[in-house]
Write a protein that holds these residues in place. Structure first.
Motif, PDB file in Angstrom:
ATOM      1  N   LEU A 112     -15.681 -63.348  42.803  1.00 13.48           N
ATOM      2  CA  LEU A 112     -15.008 -62.414  41.864  1.00 13.48           C
ATOM      3  C   LEU A 112     -13.807 -62.111  42.783  1.00 13.48           C
ATOM      4  N   LEU A 113     -13.795 -61.571  43.904  1.00 13.41           N
ATOM      5  CA  LEU A 113     -12.651 -61.318  44.688  1.00 13.41           C
ATOM      6  C   LEU A 113     -11.596 -62.140  44.783  1.00 13.41           C
ATOM      7  N   GLU A 114     -12.041 -63.552  44.736  1.00 15.98           N
ATOM      8  CA  GLU A 114     -11.210 -64.885  44.792  1.00 15.98           C
ATOM      9  C   GLU A 114     -10.488 -64.578  43.336  1.00 15.98           C
ATOM     10  N   GLU A 115     -11.026 -64.452  42.220  1.00 13.40           N
ATOM     11  CA  GLU A 115     -10.758 -64.396  40.926  1.00 13.40           C
ATOM     12  C   GLU A 115      -9.614 -63.235  40.716  1.00 13.40           C
ATOM     13  N   ILE A 116     -10.040 -62.262  41.328  1.00 12.47           N
ATOM     14  CA  ILE A 116      -9.358 -60.810  41.202  1.00 12.47           C
ATOM     15  C   ILE A 116      -8.007 -61.211  41.784  1.00 12.47           C
ATOM     16  N   ARG A 117      -8.052 -61.733  43.081  1.00 10.42           N
ATOM     17  CA  ARG A 117      -6.968 -62.190  43.923  1.00 10.42           C
ATOM     18  C   ARG A 117      -5.782 -63.182  43.396  1.00 10.42           C
ATOM     19  N   ASP A 118      -6.669 -64.393  42.651  1.00  7.42           N
ATOM     20  CA  ASP A 118      -5.932 -64.935  41.800  1.00  7.42           C
ATOM     21  C   ASP A 118      -5.078 -64.388  40.674  1.00  7.42           C
ATOM     22  N   GLN A 119      -5.812 -63.796  39.871  1.00  4.60           N
ATOM     23  CA  GLN A 119      -5.364 -63.242  38.591  1.00  4.60           C
ATOM     24  C   GLN A 119      -4.221 -61.978  38.843  1.00  4.60           C
ATOM     25  N   LEU A 120      -4.489 -61.178  39.972  1.00  9.05           N
ATOM     26  CA  LEU A 120      -3.193 -60.256  40.248  1.00  9.05           C
ATOM     27  C   LEU A 120      -2.176 -61.071  41.004  1.00  9.05           C
ATOM     28  N   ASN A 121      -2.233 -62.287  41.215  1.00  9.64           N
ATOM     29  CA  ASN A 121      -1.049 -63.046  41.877  1.00  9.64           C
ATOM     30  C   ASN A 121      -1.045 -62.246  43.499  1.00  9.64           C
ATOM     31  N   ILE A 122      -2.011 -62.067  44.153  1.00  5.09           N
ATOM     32  CA  ILE A 122      -1.965 -61.542  45.317  1.00  5.09           C
ATOM     33  C   ILE A 122      -1.776 -62.766  46.766  1.00  5.09           C
ATOM     34  N   ASP A 123      -0.595 -62.668  47.219  1.00  4.03           N
ATOM     35  CA  ASP A 123      -0.441 -63.510  48.237  1.00  4.03           C
ATOM     36  C   ASP A 123      -1.543 -63.688  49.069  1.00  4.03           C
ATOM     37  N   ARG A 124      -1.673 -65.034  49.536  1.00  5.17           N
ATOM     38  CA  ARG A 124      -2.794 -65.334  50.636  1.00  5.17           C
ATOM     39  C   ARG A 124      -2.673 -64.622  51.881  1.00  5.17           C
ATOM     40  N   LEU A 125      -1.565 -64.339  52.387  1.00  8.11           N
ATOM     41  CA  LEU A 125      -1.196 -63.530  53.575  1.00  8.11           C
ATOM     42  C   LEU A 125      -1.642 -62.200  53.530  1.00  8.11           C
ATOM     43  N   HIS A 126      -1.108 -61.567  52.202  1.00 10.17           N
ATOM     44  CA  HIS A 126      -1.377 -60.159  52.111  1.00 10.17           C
ATOM     45  C   HIS A 126      -2.773 -60.090  51.746  1.00 10.17           C
ATOM     46  N   ALA A 127      -3.447 -60.761  51.040  1.00 10.59           N
ATOM     47  CA  ALA A 127      -4.910 -60.744  50.797  1.00 10.59           C
ATOM     48  C   ALA A 127      -5.743 -60.608  51.937  1.00 10.59           C
ATOM     49  N   ALA A 128      -5.305 -61.614  53.029  1.00 12.45           N
ATOM     50  CA  ALA A 128      -6.158 -61.677  54.049  1.00 12.45           C
ATOM     51  C   ALA A 128      -5.988 -60.266  55.099  1.00 12.45           C
ATOM     52  N   ALA A 129      -4.912 -59.826  55.111  1.00 12.15           N
ATOM     53  CA  ALA A 129      -4.848 -58.379  55.576  1.00 12.15           C
ATOM     54  C   ALA A 129      -5.417 -57.169  55.054  1.00 12.15           C
ATOM     55  N   ILE A 130      -5.679 -57.279  53.599  1.00 13.46           N
ATOM     56  CA  ILE A 130      -6.245 -56.418  52.937  1.00 13.46           C
ATOM     57  C   ILE A 130      -7.844 -56.653  53.218  1.00 13.46           C
ATOM     58  N   GLU A 131      -8.105 -57.626  53.328  1.00 12.48           N
ATOM     59  CA  GLU A 131      -9.564 -58.081  53.553  1.00 12.48           C
ATOM     60  C   GLU A 131     -10.052 -57.603  54.823  1.00 12.48           C
ATOM     61  N   ARG A 132      -9.083 -57.995  55.872  1.00 14.70           N
ATOM     62  CA  ARG A 132      -9.538 -57.666  57.224  1.00 14.70           C
ATOM     63  C   ARG A 132      -9.227 -56.001  57.475  1.00 14.70           C
ATOM     64  N   GLY A 133      -8.647 -55.396  56.602  1.00 13.60           N
ATOM     65  CA  GLY A 133      -8.568 -54.110  56.721  1.00 13.60           C
ATOM     66  C   GLY A 133      -9.982 -53.237  56.271  1.00 13.60           C
ATOM     67  N   ALA A 134     -10.266 -53.955  54.937  1.00 10.10           N
ATOM     68  CA  ALA A 134     -11.711 -53.484  54.488  1.00 10.10           C
ATOM     69  C   ALA A 134     -12.864 -53.485  55.296  1.00 10.10           C
ATOM     70  N   ARG A 135     -12.795 -54.824  56.008  1.00 11.39           N
ATOM     71  CA  ARG A 135     -13.779 -55.230  57.056  1.00 11.39           C
ATOM     72  C   ARG A 135     -13.886 -54.152  58.282  1.00 11.39           C
ATOM     73  N   ALA A 136     -12.532 -53.805  58.571  1.00 14.24           N
ATOM     74  CA  ALA A 136     -12.543 -52.827  59.724  1.00 14.24           C
ATOM     75  C   ALA A 136     -13.023 -51.605  59.190  1.00 14.24           C
ATOM     76  N   ARG A 137     -12.740 -51.106  58.125  1.00 13.28           N
ATOM     77  CA  ARG A 137     -13.085 -49.768  57.659  1.00 13.28           C
ATOM     78  C   ARG A 137     -14.616 -49.779  57.593  1.00 13.28           C
ATOM     79  N   HIS A 138     -15.368 -50.778  57.372  1.00 16.24           N
ATOM     80  CA  HIS A 138     -16.586 -50.797  57.111  1.00 16.24           C
ATOM     81  C   HIS A 138     -17.539 -51.206  58.148  1.00 16.24           C
ATOM     82  N   MET A 139     -17.048 -51.420  59.356  1.00 18.38           N
ATOM     83  CA  MET A 139     -17.890 -51.939  60.566  1.00 18.38           C
ATOM     84  C   MET A 139     -18.857 -50.840  60.995  1.00 18.38           C
ATOM     85  N   THR A 140     -19.974 -51.423  61.448  1.00 18.14           N
ATOM     86  CA  THR A 140     -21.131 -50.317  61.964  1.00 18.14           C
ATOM     87  C   THR A 140     -21.330 -50.787  63.377  1.00 18.14           C
ATOM     88  N   VAL A 141     -21.661 -49.828  64.165  1.00 17.76           N
ATOM     89  CA  VAL A 141     -22.056 -50.114  65.642  1.00 17.76           C
ATOM     90  C   VAL A 141     -23.286 -51.002  65.816  1.00 17.76           C
TER      91      VAL A 141
END
Length: 141
Positions: A112-141
């Motif tokens: 679904l995230l892939e579909e949302i990315r495509d439907q919203l025309n999110i540039d792949r580089l921008h999408a990668a940055a957004i995804e990395r930010g989400a991953r960083a915000r939700h890391m656990t020790v």
């Protein structure tokens, strides 16, 4: 008269619809995802004028759409009609945060995230940055 006809969708409604769709995408709505949606709606400036009473209506709308054969297409049609393009990256970021909320990305969420990315025309580089930010915000020790 449907809820959409009696109350046109706002940009904030569209953001909430997309967040709920990510939570529902793997058919198991997790508490951490619901808490993430609630926290985002309660704290982010984009939701400053949002009518919190709309949450139930919008979540039910997602369930109704997902029960239909072409429900995902209908969801994206609503989003395209009611979400300003300048909020596309915001929408994707919110969806990534919901998907990352429980620490595990499941296949349905990824698709679904892939579909949302495509439907919203999110540039792949921008999408990668957004995804990395989400991953960083939700890391656990």
């Amino acid at each position: 008269m449907t809820e959409t006809e009696s109350h046109p969708l706002t940009p904030q409604d569209c953001l909430v619809l997309l967040m709920f769709s990510v939570s529902v995408s793997d058919t198991n709505i997790r508490t951490s995802e619901l808490i993430k949606i609630e926290n985002q709606v309660n704290t982010l400036p984009i939701f400053g004028t949002f009518d919190i009473d709309r949450i139930t209506v919008l979540s039910n709308m997602v369930f109704d759409l997902f029960s239909e054969e072409d429900g995902l297409d209908a969801l994206f049609g609503l989003v395209h009609d009611n979400l300003p393009e300048k909020l596309n990256e915001t929408a994707y970021a919110l969806c990534c945060d919901v998907a990352a909320a429980d620490g595990i990305l499941r296949e349905g969420e990824i698709r679904l995230l892939e579909e949302i990315r495509d439907q919203l025309n999110i540039d792949r580089l921008h999408a990668a940055a957004i995804e990395r930010g989400a991953r960083a915000r939700h890391m656990t020790v």
